[in-house]
Structures are given as C-alpha cells and as structure tokens.
Design an enzyme around this catalytic site. Structure first.
Site, PDB file in Angstrom:
ATOM      1  N   ASP A  51     -14.369   7.488   9.310  1.00 21.36           N
ATOM      2  CA  ASP A  51     -14.414   8.149   8.013  1.00 21.36           C
ATOM      3  C   ASP A  51     -14.923   9.581   8.167  1.00 21.36           C
ATOM      4  OD1 ASP A  51     -14.713   6.839   4.890  1.00 21.36           O
ATOM      5  OD2 ASP A  51     -15.538   8.849   5.269  1.00 21.36           O
ATOM      6  N   THR A 117      -2.330  20.092  -4.221  1.00 19.07           N
ATOM      7  CA  THR A 117      -1.427  19.429  -5.176  1.00 19.07           C
ATOM      8  C   THR A 117      -1.075  20.312  -6.365  1.00 19.07           C
ATOM      9  OG1 THR A 117      -1.326  17.610  -6.787  1.00 19.07           O
ATOM     10  CG2 THR A 117      -3.496  18.381  -6.223  1.00 19.07           C
ATOM     11  N   TYR A 141      -8.720  14.125  -9.940  1.00 18.57           N
ATOM     12  CA  TYR A 141      -7.986  14.257  -8.676  1.00 18.57           C
ATOM     13  C   TYR A 141      -7.625  15.735  -8.441  1.00 18.57           C
ATOM     14  CZ  TYR A 141      -4.040  14.372  -5.508  1.00 18.57           C
ATOM     15  OH  TYR A 141      -3.192  14.714  -4.492  1.00 18.57           O
ATOM     16  N   HIS A 189       4.066   5.493  -8.133  1.00 19.06           N
ATOM     17  CA  HIS A 189       5.041   6.586  -8.127  1.00 19.06           C
ATOM     18  C   HIS A 189       6.435   6.120  -8.542  1.00 19.06           C
ATOM     19  CE1 HIS A 189       1.856   8.090  -5.398  1.00 19.06           C
ATOM     20  NE2 HIS A 189       2.045   9.163  -6.145  1.00 19.06           N
ATOM     21  N   ARG A 221      10.399  16.465 -13.163  1.00 22.85           N
ATOM     22  CA  ARG A 221       9.579  16.723 -11.976  1.00 22.85           C
ATOM     23  C   ARG A 221      10.418  17.331 -10.860  1.00 22.85           C
ATOM     24  NH1 ARG A 221       6.387  16.002 -15.214  1.00 22.85           N
ATOM     25  NH2 ARG A 221       4.595  14.600 -15.301  1.00 22.85           N
ATOM     26  N   ARG A 282       2.554   8.112 -20.786  1.00 23.75           N
ATOM     27  CA  ARG A 282       1.393   7.854 -19.937  1.00 23.75           C
ATOM     28  C   ARG A 282       0.424   9.021 -20.150  1.00 23.75           C
ATOM     29  NH1 ARG A 282       2.408   7.330 -13.498  1.00 23.75           N
ATOM     30  NH2 ARG A 282       2.663   9.562 -13.673  1.00 23.75           N
TER      31      ARG A 282
HETATM   32  N1  UFG Z   1       7.058   7.429 -14.447  1.00 24.86           N
HETATM   33  C1  UFG Z   1       7.653   6.512 -15.262  1.00 24.86           C
HETATM   34  N2  UFG Z   1       7.515   5.195 -14.948  1.00 24.86           N
HETATM   35  C2  UFG Z   1       6.806   4.747 -13.869  1.00 24.86           C
HETATM   36  C3  UFG Z   1       6.192   5.723 -13.030  1.00 24.86           C
HETATM   37  C4  UFG Z   1       6.330   7.056 -13.353  1.00 24.86           C
HETATM   38  O1  UFG Z   1       8.301   6.860 -16.265  1.00 24.86           O
HETATM   39  O2  UFG Z   1       6.706   3.538 -13.660  1.00 24.86           O
HETATM   40  C5  UFG Z   1       7.215   8.869 -14.760  1.00 24.86           C
HETATM   41  C6  UFG Z   1       5.884   9.567 -14.991  1.00 24.86           C
HETATM   42  O3  UFG Z   1       5.500   9.446 -16.319  1.00 24.86           O
HETATM   43  C7  UFG Z   1       6.238  10.989 -14.575  1.00 24.86           C
HETATM   44  C8  UFG Z   1       7.310  10.819 -13.498  1.00 24.86           C
HETATM   45  O4  UFG Z   1       7.800   9.496 -13.648  1.00 24.86           O
HETATM   46  O5  UFG Z   1       6.803  11.659 -15.649  1.00 24.86           O
HETATM   47  C9  UFG Z   1       6.759  10.959 -12.101  1.00 24.86           C
HETATM   48  O6  UFG Z   1       5.609  10.144 -11.981  1.00 24.86           O
HETATM   49  P1  UFG Z   1       4.847   9.888 -10.598  1.00 24.86           P
HETATM   50  O7  UFG Z   1       3.711   8.963 -10.894  1.00 24.86           O
HETATM   51  O8  UFG Z   1       5.837   9.480  -9.563  1.00 24.86           O
HETATM   52  O9  UFG Z   1       4.333  11.322 -10.207  1.00 24.86           O
HETATM   53  P2  UFG Z   1       3.420  12.348 -11.022  1.00 24.86           P
HETATM   54  O10 UFG Z   1       4.317  13.469 -11.431  1.00 24.86           O
HETATM   55  O11 UFG Z   1       2.630  11.699 -12.087  1.00 24.86           O
HETATM   56  O12 UFG Z   1       2.374  12.708  -9.907  1.00 24.86           O
HETATM   57  C10 UFG Z   1       2.645  13.578  -8.868  1.00 24.86           C
HETATM   58  C11 UFG Z   1       1.848  13.182  -7.633  1.00 24.86           C
HETATM   59  C12 UFG Z   1       0.373  13.304  -7.896  1.00 24.86           C
HETATM   60  C13 UFG Z   1       0.078  14.685  -8.393  1.00 24.86           C
HETATM   61  C14 UFG Z   1       0.926  15.012  -9.599  1.00 24.86           C
HETATM   62  C15 UFG Z   1       0.739  16.427 -10.053  1.00 24.86           C
HETATM   63  O13 UFG Z   1       2.172  11.873  -7.270  1.00 24.86           O
HETATM   64  O14 UFG Z   1      -0.334  13.081  -6.705  1.00 24.86           O
HETATM   65  O15 UFG Z   1       2.306  14.860  -9.269  1.00 24.86           O
HETATM   66  O16 UFG Z   1       0.841  16.490 -11.432  1.00 24.86           O
HETATM   67  F1  UFG Z   1      -1.216  14.788  -8.747  1.00 24.86           F
END
Ligand code: UFG
Length: 327
Positions: A51, A117, A141, A189, A221, A282
């Site tokens: 660690d 990030t 985060y 994700h 995204r 979310r």
């Molecule tokens: N989503 C869904 N259904 C799911 C999972 C995700 O609709 O089951 C949507 C989320 O709402 C979002 C998009 O898909 O709009 C992408 O979601 P992710 O969880 O895959 O990724 P994020 O954009 O939330 O997160 C990513 C990185 C994080 C980082 C962030 C920066 O994974 O580490 O971008 O905002 F912090």
C-alpha cells in the site's frame, strides 16, 4: 526506462503496463490488490503487493529498483461511494500520493505522471472543456484528484518534482488482445453494464434520465479507449524527459455520445437484444462532458487510435464475452 506503476493491477494501470512493456520499457508494479487483479499484471513486470500509505513498503520498492519515473493510478474511483465515504477517498487518494511523493524525494526520483479526471471540473462551463476552465468538483472523488494536482504543483515548486496530470474523460474498451479488460466490483460504468446485459448477466440496463438538455434527452459523454489513455502516459513521460516541465492535459476523443447512442451501438456490435428502461436521473451527473484534447495532441504528440465508438465497444465486447465473470 525503468518505470514504477502504482496501481498497475487496475483497469487503466494494467493497460499502461502492457503498452510500456510492448514499447521496450522495464516495469515495476506496486498494487495493494484491493481493487486490482494480480492476473491483470503483465508477466514481464516485477510485482510488489503493498500500500502507498506504507512508507517502509515504498522505501523497499525504491531501494530494490532504480526507478526513472513513476506513474500513479492507485486510487478509489467510485463517484457515488466518494459522496457517502469522503474520508476513505481522501485517505487513499490524497494521503497515499503524499506518501508516494515523500518516498520519491527520499529516493531522488523527480518525475511523475498522475492519473486525474474530468471530475475535477464539476459542472462544465464550456463544451468542449479546456484545461484552463474552472475546476469546481461536485464530489469528493473529483476533489481528491484536484487536491493532488495542487499538491503536485507545490511539490514541483519546493522539491523540483516534475509532473504531468492527465484528466481522463470516460475510459472504456479493452486491450486488443482480449487478455486484459475492465473488471470492477461493483460495476457502475455504462459500457460494462450494457455488455453484462448483452451476456444475460443482467436482465436490463437502466438509463438514468431522458430529460437532459441534450439531443435525445440522455447524458452525453466522451468515451476514450483505455489503450489510447495508456499511450498518453508514455508520451507524458517522454515529455518530462524532453523538457522537464510540469503540465495538465485533458484526454478524450472530442466527440460526445448519448447513453441511448451507446446502447444502440452495443446492440449492433454484439448482435444481441439489450433491454433498456428509462429511470430517474442519477444524482450528480452533468448532462454533457466533452473534452478538448488539443493541448495533448499538440504538446504530447498524442493521437487516439481507437477513436470510434464501435472500436471501443468491439474491444470491450471481446474481453467481456470471453471473461463473463472477469479475471
Ligand atoms: N449510466 C446509465 N446507466 C447505468 C450507468 C451509467 O444511464 O447503468 C449513464 C450515467 O448516468 C452517465 C453515463 O451513463 O450519464 C456514463 O456513466 P459512467 O458511470 O459510465 O461514467 P461517468 O460519466 O459517471 O463517470 C466517468 C468516470 C468517473 C469520472 C467521471 C467524470 O467513470 O471516474 O466520468 O465526471 F469521475
């Protein structure tokens, strides 16, 4: 070059280790295996389990190896969890990196590439986002990563440790060989969740909100292939040795895809029916995140190669369909 990769058993770390070794570098991996997988570590890398918050462990790693540069991926990265357990995030992500910088100082290692990030920006003020835009994280985060960026700035000032901080947008895809890929537990994700539904491991996927101010109402995204991210880390090390200056870069493809578009593309790539239902938003999701990576393209000489959504999903599918239960 001898590179120490902290968190080299994790998703982006393991892909970067593969790229480093393919490009002829020697790699030492340090990982506590809390989130990482021993099987993800390339067989030609030297592995240490431990660690970053353990100073004796780090002194042993630096003492037994002549390290030229460090890449630090070791961190927790679940946005939702960071909101409910902020101290866990600051302890691991911030305190861990402080210990690492102290050990680097003791060992006389002065170059580090840091895994940052898009979450450092929070709700974006412009699209596409450029590095000079305001950084107001909306979760611990993102705050932990921004805090480390500030610690790096002052460590450069005081100790001459030069850094490159790479702000990733949505990392996705898997190694083209199909040997390593994304295996998070729990998985949150979008692309892995969609592919688990394609495999029948989930009945359906939930689309979190269709009332955003985007063309089809779902969040947009910027998906960037994990091997392209890996490549940027190596280019960042090369830049540190070339001009010995610190900098921050966005890494994305510069193109946005909505959640519905990603689901549709996954149906096409897999040939499977993927059931999707609309649910509520979310908490904390910005509607649109798209990177300008012009600075990285210009200064690092970086160019994403897996730059279409179909290539990204195809490589992810190769991994998930052959490793339905992960490693
Ligand atoms: N989503 C869904 N259904 C799911 C999972 C995700 O609709 O089951 C949507 C989320 O709402 C979002 C998009 O898909 O709009 C992408 O979601 P992710 O969880 O895959 O990724 P994020 O954009 O939330 O997160 C990513 C990185 C994080 C980082 C962030 C920066 O994974 O580490 O971008 O905002 F912090």
């Amino acid at each position: 070059m001898n590179v120490l990769v902290c968190g080299g058993a994790g998703y982006i770390g393991s892909h970067t280790v593969y790229e480093l070794i393919e490009q002829g570098h020697s790699v030492v991996v340090a990982d506590n295996l809390v989130k990482g997988h021993r099987e993800a570590v390339h067989k030609d890398a030297k592995f240490y389990e431990g660690d970053l918050r353990d100073a004796e462990f780090l002194d042993r790693v630096f003492g037994e190896n002549k390290i030229d540069a460090v890449i630090d991926f070791a961190a927790f990265s679940l946005v939702g969890e960071s909101v409910t357990e902020p101290l866990k995030y600051f302890d691991n992500n911030v305190y861990g990196t402080i210990r690492l910088l102290e050990a680097m100082n003791r060992a006389g290692v002065k170059k580090i590439v840091f895994s940052s990030t898009a979450a450092t920006y929070g709700e974006p003020e412009n699209i596409p986002i450029v590095e000079s835009d305001t950084t107001v994280p909306t979760n611990p985060y993102g705050e932990s990563k921004l805090t480390v960026e500030k610690i790096l700035k002052w460590s450069d000032n005081a100790y001459g440790i030069k850094y490159v901080a790479l702000r990733y947008f949505n990392a996705a895809g898997a190694h083209i060989s199909g040997e390593i890929g994304e295996d998070h537990s729990p998985e949150s994700h979008l692309i892995p969740i969609i592919l688990q539904a394609a495999l029948g491991k989930r009945e359906k996927i939930a689309i979190f909100g269709d009332d955003y101010p985007t063309p089809d109402g779902t969040c947009v995204r910027d998906y960037i292939h994990v091997t392209d991210l890996a490549d940027a880390h190596i280019k960042a090390i090369e830049k540190l040795f070339r001009d010995n200056t610190s900098s921050v870069y966005n890494l994305g493809n510069g193109t946005g895809f909505s959640v519905k578009e990603v689901v549709e593309e996954a149906r096409r790539v897999t040939g499977r029916e993927i059931k999707a239902v609309i649910e509520g938003r979310r908490a904390g999701d910005p509607s649109t995140l798209i990177a300008s990576s012009e600075k990285a393209i210009k200064e690092l000489g970086w160019q994403p190669r897996f730059n279409t959504l179909s290539r990204i999903i195809e490589t992810a599918w190769k991994w998930h369909s052959t490793h339905p239960n992960g490693y």
